[in-house]
Design an enzyme around this catalytic site. Sequence first.
Site, PDB file in Angstrom:
ATOM      1  N   ASN A 176       0.805  -1.237   0.000  1.00 45.88           N
ATOM      2  CA  ASN A 176       0.000   0.000   0.000  1.00 45.88           C
ATOM      3  C   ASN A 176       0.836   1.283   0.000  1.00 45.88           C
ATOM      4  O   ASN A 176       0.389   2.306  -0.512  1.00 45.88           O
ATOM      5  CB  ASN A 176      -1.026  -0.013   1.145  1.00 45.88           C
ATOM      6  CG  ASN A 176      -0.433  -0.348   2.489  1.00 45.88           C
ATOM      7  OD1 ASN A 176       0.726  -0.774   2.577  1.00 45.88           O
ATOM      8  ND2 ASN A 176      -1.200  -0.165   3.545  1.00 45.88           N
TER       9      ASN A 176
ATOM     10  N   GLU B 219       4.057  -4.169  12.271  1.00 45.62           N
ATOM     11  CA  GLU B 219       3.029  -3.171  11.970  1.00 45.62           C
ATOM     12  C   GLU B 219       1.922  -3.892  11.235  1.00 45.62           C
ATOM     13  O   GLU B 219       2.022  -4.132  10.025  1.00 45.62           O
ATOM     14  CB  GLU B 219       3.606  -2.060  11.065  1.00 45.62           C
ATOM     15  CG  GLU B 219       4.653  -1.193  11.712  1.00 45.62           C
ATOM     16  CD  GLU B 219       4.119  -0.376  12.865  1.00 45.62           C
ATOM     17  OE1 GLU B 219       2.879  -0.297  13.051  1.00 45.62           O
ATOM     18  OE2 GLU B 219       4.937   0.182  13.606  1.00 45.62           O
TER      19      GLU B 219
ATOM     20  N   GLU C 112       7.257   2.743  14.686  1.00 47.18           N
ATOM     21  CA  GLU C 112       7.994   3.370  13.592  1.00 47.18           C
ATOM     22  C   GLU C 112       7.848   4.874  13.790  1.00 47.18           C
ATOM     23  O   GLU C 112       6.906   5.348  14.434  1.00 47.18           O
ATOM     24  CB  GLU C 112       7.421   2.925  12.240  1.00 47.18           C
ATOM     25  CG  GLU C 112       7.618   1.431  12.064  1.00 47.18           C
ATOM     26  CD  GLU C 112       7.487   0.920  10.645  1.00 47.18           C
ATOM     27  OE1 GLU C 112       6.416   1.111  10.054  1.00 47.18           O
ATOM     28  OE2 GLU C 112       8.451   0.317  10.151  1.00 47.18           O
TER      29      GLU C 112
HETATM   30  N1  LIG Z   1      -2.443  -3.595   7.718  1.00 44.67           N
HETATM   31  C1  LIG Z   1      -1.599  -3.461   6.753  1.00 44.67           C
HETATM   32  O1  LIG Z   1      -0.741  -2.599   6.761  1.00 44.67           O
HETATM   33  C2  LIG Z   1      -1.707  -4.377   5.621  1.00 44.67           C
HETATM   34  C3  LIG Z   1      -2.695  -5.309   5.604  1.00 44.67           C
HETATM   35  N2  LIG Z   1      -2.819  -6.133   4.568  1.00 44.67           N
HETATM   36  C4  LIG Z   1      -3.934  -7.093   4.589  1.00 44.67           C
HETATM   37  O2  LIG Z   1      -3.446  -8.348   4.209  1.00 44.67           O
HETATM   38  C5  LIG Z   1      -4.174  -8.862   3.098  1.00 44.67           C
HETATM   39  C6  LIG Z   1      -3.270  -9.673   2.223  1.00 44.67           C
HETATM   40  O3  LIG Z   1      -2.262  -8.844   1.634  1.00 44.67           O
HETATM   41  P1  LIG Z   1      -0.792  -9.397   1.452  1.00 44.67           P
HETATM   42  O4  LIG Z   1       0.024  -8.464   0.660  1.00 44.67           O
HETATM   43  O5  LIG Z   1      -0.877 -10.822   0.984  1.00 44.67           O
HETATM   44  O6  LIG Z   1      -0.279  -9.323   2.959  1.00 44.67           O
HETATM   45  P2  LIG Z   1       0.818 -10.168   3.678  1.00 44.67           P
HETATM   46  O7  LIG Z   1       0.821  -9.796   5.097  1.00 44.67           O
HETATM   47  O8  LIG Z   1       0.660 -11.615   3.376  1.00 44.67           O
HETATM   48  O9  LIG Z   1       2.166  -9.702   2.956  1.00 44.67           O
HETATM   49  C7  LIG Z   1       2.952  -8.619   3.399  1.00 44.67           C
HETATM   50  C8  LIG Z   1       4.401  -8.920   3.099  1.00 44.67           C
HETATM   51  O10 LIG Z   1       4.815 -10.115   3.754  1.00 44.67           O
HETATM   52  C9  LIG Z   1       5.392 -11.009   2.814  1.00 44.67           C
HETATM   53  N3  LIG Z   1       5.117 -12.366   3.252  1.00 44.67           N
HETATM   54  C10 LIG Z   1       3.999 -13.095   3.040  1.00 44.67           C
HETATM   55  N4  LIG Z   1       4.106 -14.297   3.638  1.00 44.67           N
HETATM   56  C11 LIG Z   1       5.317 -14.329   4.239  1.00 44.67           C
HETATM   57  C12 LIG Z   1       6.020 -15.308   5.012  1.00 44.67           C
HETATM   58  N5  LIG Z   1       5.493 -16.492   5.295  1.00 44.67           N
HETATM   59  N6  LIG Z   1       7.245 -15.000   5.471  1.00 44.67           N
HETATM   60  C13 LIG Z   1       7.794 -13.792   5.220  1.00 44.67           C
HETATM   61  N7  LIG Z   1       7.186 -12.846   4.479  1.00 44.67           N
HETATM   62  C14 LIG Z   1       5.966 -13.095   4.000  1.00 44.67           C
HETATM   63  C15 LIG Z   1       4.742 -10.635   1.516  1.00 44.67           C
HETATM   64  O11 LIG Z   1       5.494 -11.083   0.414  1.00 44.67           O
HETATM   65  C16 LIG Z   1       4.695  -9.130   1.624  1.00 44.67           C
HETATM   66  O12 LIG Z   1       5.955  -8.560   1.326  1.00 44.67           O
HETATM   67  C17 LIG Z   1      -4.761  -7.622   2.450  1.00 44.67           C
HETATM   68  O13 LIG Z   1      -5.904  -7.917   1.760  1.00 44.67           O
HETATM   69  C18 LIG Z   1      -5.013  -6.729   3.629  1.00 44.67           C
HETATM   70  O14 LIG Z   1      -6.255  -7.024   4.207  1.00 44.67           O
HETATM   71  C19 LIG Z   1      -1.944  -6.096   3.517  1.00 44.67           C
HETATM   72  C20 LIG Z   1      -0.945  -5.184   3.476  1.00 44.67           C
HETATM   73  C21 LIG Z   1      -0.766  -4.222   4.538  1.00 44.67           C
END
Ligand SMILES: NC(=O)C1=CN([C@@H]2O[C@H](COP(=O)(O)OP(=O)(O)OC[C@H]3O[C@@H](n4cnc5c(N)ncnc54)[C@H](O)[C@@H]3O)[C@@H](O)[C@H]2O)C=CC1
Length: 497
Positions: free
Chosen positions: A168, A265, A471
Amino acid sequence: MAQSLLNSMPQATTGTVVVTDHLNFWDGKRVKPTQETNSEPVFEPATGRVLCQMVPCGAEEVDEAIKSAHAAYLKWSKMAGMERARVMLEAARIIRERKEKIAKLEVINNGKTITEALVDIDIAWQCIEYYAGLAGTLAGQHIQLPGGAFAYTRREPLGVCVGIGAWNYPFQIASWKSAPALACGNAMVFKPSPMTPVTAVILAEIYKEAGVPDGLFCVVQGGAETGTLLCHHPMVAKVSFTGSVPTGKKIMEMSSKGVKQVTLELGGKSPLIIFKDCELQNAVKGALMANFLTQGQVCCNGTRVYVQREIMPQFLEEVVKRTKAITLGDPLLDGTRMGALISKPQLEKVLGFVSQGVQIVTCYIMSPFFHLHILCVTPGTDNCNDDMTCVKEEIFGPVMSVMPFDTEEEVIKRANNTTFGLASGVFTRDISRAHRVAENLEAGTCFINNYNISPVEVPFGGYKMSGFGRENGQVTIEYYSQLKTVVVEMGDVESLF
Ligand SMILES: NC(=O)C1=CN([C@@H]2O[C@H](COP(=O)(O)OP(=O)(O)OC[C@H]3O[C@@H](n4cnc5c(N)ncnc54)[C@H](O)[C@@H]3O)[C@@H](O)[C@H]2O)C=CC1
């Protein structure tokens, strides 16, 4: 090579850019990926067109990047804080100078509007500037002991830190994590989200141009597998993660195996409480800011909007009027105020939430581009209540839930009835009430009479399942450094043996 990509940005329009440069960066240069057969397409959200290929790094590449970071750390950590500050200030200056070009590339990869992307890039260089300012202030304590003995503490870096980012705020997250890390004398290996791989490497090039040792800020591309390799690597001292709660839990678990420090975060479902004595227009503007930035894909969004019953009709009327007036469209156009969601699956996820029996006051489903845009306000009478899935779970899309309340005591209880605790907000003209509510809300941030402003001087982070560590702000120095105690004897050793 990459400079030429940035230099082509002034002419770039939506649907025209293709990125072919290598997106990994270590040893002071872009690095060609080795496993090209595993590549995944990266889409331009506004059009659904393929922007580039993301090739995940495997074990050997991760190892190379971490070793390169470690070698840089050995040099950088020996420099005085003021020397590090000078390099970081230069990096901040270069970002400022290229901000329009970087912002444009961010829009093309992320789908947010250019107006917002420009603010993100401003916040990024401000963060680096802020921590440059703190780099020269890192100091310990001198403690006098009996007999002329004394002790002192040294604030030392941790070593190689890993940053794992979400999609994001791609450039801003990379800056928020690297700035305090570098100021404290650490190196960082950063893994962007596989959906937004394009701009972190620009930051790496800028740090290099500013004069950091080769390897100090590395970028490895990939998804969960690459992230796992980073978290398990024995030379990594700390992992700082931004993303969802389920992934955050995995990061914590993996990091625990090597007793690595962790900053998380994570997500939120933050309450925004609007009392009847508020300045209504400001409260409405606050509610929009709390919900619709970056198409609602913001972790600290105030998506549970509690409105005191007496002003619900006026509030809803105004919020719907303003929501309908939001200009949706091509994110690169100056007048657009809402761009595209990050991906088609994200759009489907958001639509899945809003189809769960909620009455939608306003909803546009536009498709000038491949990915649709939606804006929803769920109304606040009997249609929307605290038990609905869309009110309890993080949607990460432009969906605002509005619910009525009667008393302060009741609304605080309802606001806190969540496993999340990232942010919160209150609109009221009663200052005692404002501070009382702020004290009683279980969240890492409480905005009074505004929402979603994030100056870099102010700590940001969660309570409960929204994570821990902070942060921004001075306190983050503590999360990227460790104290060494040195005890000095000035007399003879008094031995018991
Ligand atoms: N609260 C926030 O700041 C955020 C929330 N989200 C939520 O998460 C949902 C899914 O989005 P994603 O991008 O798939 O989020 P995610 O939390 O799965 O991914 C975020 C980061 O973690 C990495 N990642 C994923 N699995 C991992 C693992 N097992 N070990 C190490 N790194 C890993 C991803 O490649 C990415 O760089 C979204 O629909 C949203 O609801 C997503 C992004 C930010």
